[in-house]
Design a protein around this motif. Sequence first.
Motif, PDB file in Angstrom:
ATOM      1  N   VAL A   1     -24.502 -49.659 -25.497  1.00 52.93           N
ATOM      2  CA  VAL A   1     -23.611 -48.516 -25.270  1.00 52.93           C
ATOM      3  C   VAL A   1     -22.333 -48.968 -24.579  1.00 52.93           C
ATOM      4  O   VAL A   1     -21.236 -48.564 -24.957  1.00 52.93           O
ATOM      5  CB  VAL A   1     -24.337 -47.417 -24.459  1.00 52.93           C
ATOM      6  CG1 VAL A   1     -23.391 -46.277 -24.126  1.00 52.93           C
ATOM      7  CG2 VAL A   1     -25.542 -46.900 -25.220  1.00 52.93           C
ATOM      8  N   ALA A   2     -22.454 -49.819 -23.577  1.00 53.83           N
ATOM      9  CA  ALA A   2     -21.262 -50.331 -22.886  1.00 53.83           C
ATOM     10  C   ALA A   2     -20.419 -51.185 -23.822  1.00 53.83           C
ATOM     11  O   ALA A   2     -19.189 -51.158 -23.753  1.00 53.83           O
ATOM     12  CB  ALA A   2     -21.667 -51.132 -21.668  1.00 53.83           C
TER      13      ALA A   2
ATOM     14  N   MET B   1     -19.312 -47.231 -18.564  1.00 52.63           N
ATOM     15  CA  MET B   1     -19.230 -45.963 -17.843  1.00 52.63           C
ATOM     16  C   MET B   1     -17.998 -45.120 -18.196  1.00 52.63           C
ATOM     17  O   MET B   1     -17.435 -44.438 -17.354  1.00 52.63           O
ATOM     18  CB  MET B   1     -19.320 -46.178 -16.337  1.00 52.63           C
ATOM     19  CG  MET B   1     -20.722 -46.466 -15.912  1.00 52.63           C
ATOM     20  SD  MET B   1     -21.741 -45.265 -16.756  1.00 52.63           S
ATOM     21  CE  MET B   1     -23.212 -45.318 -15.913  1.00 52.63           C
ATOM     22  N   SER B   2     -17.607 -45.156 -19.461  1.00 51.03           N
ATOM     23  CA  SER B   2     -16.562 -44.251 -19.928  1.00 51.03           C
ATOM     24  C   SER B   2     -17.188 -42.879 -20.161  1.00 51.03           C
ATOM     25  O   SER B   2     -18.409 -42.709 -20.076  1.00 51.03           O
ATOM     26  CB  SER B   2     -15.940 -44.776 -21.226  1.00 51.03           C
ATOM     27  OG  SER B   2     -16.883 -44.701 -22.274  1.00 51.03           O
ATOM     28  N   ILE B   3     -16.380 -41.910 -20.452  1.00 52.32           N
ATOM     29  CA  ILE B   3     -16.884 -40.553 -20.710  1.00 52.32           C
ATOM     30  C   ILE B   3     -17.840 -40.572 -21.896  1.00 52.32           C
ATOM     31  O   ILE B   3     -18.900 -39.938 -21.863  1.00 52.32           O
ATOM     32  CB  ILE B   3     -15.702 -39.592 -20.981  1.00 52.32           C
ATOM     33  CG1 ILE B   3     -14.868 -39.413 -19.729  1.00 52.32           C
ATOM     34  CG2 ILE B   3     -16.188 -38.251 -21.492  1.00 52.32           C
ATOM     35  CD1 ILE B   3     -15.573 -38.713 -18.598  1.00 52.32           C
ATOM     36  N   LEU B   4     -17.483 -41.315 -22.937  1.00 53.53           N
ATOM     37  CA  LEU B   4     -18.329 -41.375 -24.129  1.00 53.53           C
ATOM     38  C   LEU B   4     -19.683 -42.015 -23.835  1.00 53.53           C
ATOM     39  O   LEU B   4     -20.716 -41.526 -24.297  1.00 53.53           O
ATOM     40  CB  LEU B   4     -17.608 -42.170 -25.219  1.00 53.53           C
ATOM     41  CG  LEU B   4     -17.618 -41.584 -26.620  1.00 53.53           C
ATOM     42  CD1 LEU B   4     -17.227 -40.145 -26.632  1.00 53.53           C
ATOM     43  CD2 LEU B   4     -16.742 -42.394 -27.524  1.00 53.53           C
ATOM     44  N   SER B   5     -19.688 -43.070 -23.048  1.00 54.63           N
ATOM     45  CA  SER B   5     -20.968 -43.708 -22.730  1.00 54.63           C
ATOM     46  C   SER B   5     -21.822 -42.803 -21.850  1.00 54.63           C
ATOM     47  O   SER B   5     -23.041 -42.765 -21.989  1.00 54.63           O
ATOM     48  CB  SER B   5     -20.752 -45.066 -22.067  1.00 54.63           C
ATOM     49  OG  SER B   5     -20.150 -44.930 -20.810  1.00 54.63           O
ATOM     50  N   ARG B   6     -21.213 -42.042 -20.956  1.00 55.71           N
ATOM     51  CA  ARG B   6     -21.972 -41.097 -20.134  1.00 55.71           C
ATOM     52  C   ARG B   6     -22.584 -39.992 -20.981  1.00 55.71           C
ATOM     53  O   ARG B   6     -23.706 -39.560 -20.737  1.00 55.71           O
ATOM     54  CB  ARG B   6     -21.078 -40.496 -19.055  1.00 55.71           C
ATOM     55  CG  ARG B   6     -20.714 -41.494 -17.986  1.00 55.71           C
ATOM     56  CD  ARG B   6     -19.787 -40.879 -16.985  1.00 55.71           C
ATOM     57  NE  ARG B   6     -19.266 -41.907 -16.091  1.00 55.71           N
ATOM     58  CZ  ARG B   6     -19.071 -41.729 -14.815  1.00 55.71           C
ATOM     59  NH1 ARG B   6     -19.327 -40.562 -14.262  1.00 55.71           N
ATOM     60  NH2 ARG B   6     -18.611 -42.702 -14.076  1.00 55.71           N
TER      61      ARG B   6
END
Length: 52
Positions: free
Chosen positions: A10-11, A17-22
Amino acid sequence: MVGLFGFDLVAALFAEMSILSRIVYAIVGASALWQLIPLLQGERRLAKNLVI
């Protein structure tokens, strides 16, 4: 894959820890909680069948 290979897919795809990964992590967590419902219902059904 993180535990086995030390690689966070995901990273790598969406930045750490971008918005999309969260959002991805939240969806994965919600789906895990959703899967608990049938598991717990199955245990209740099993207990009902054992008590005759």
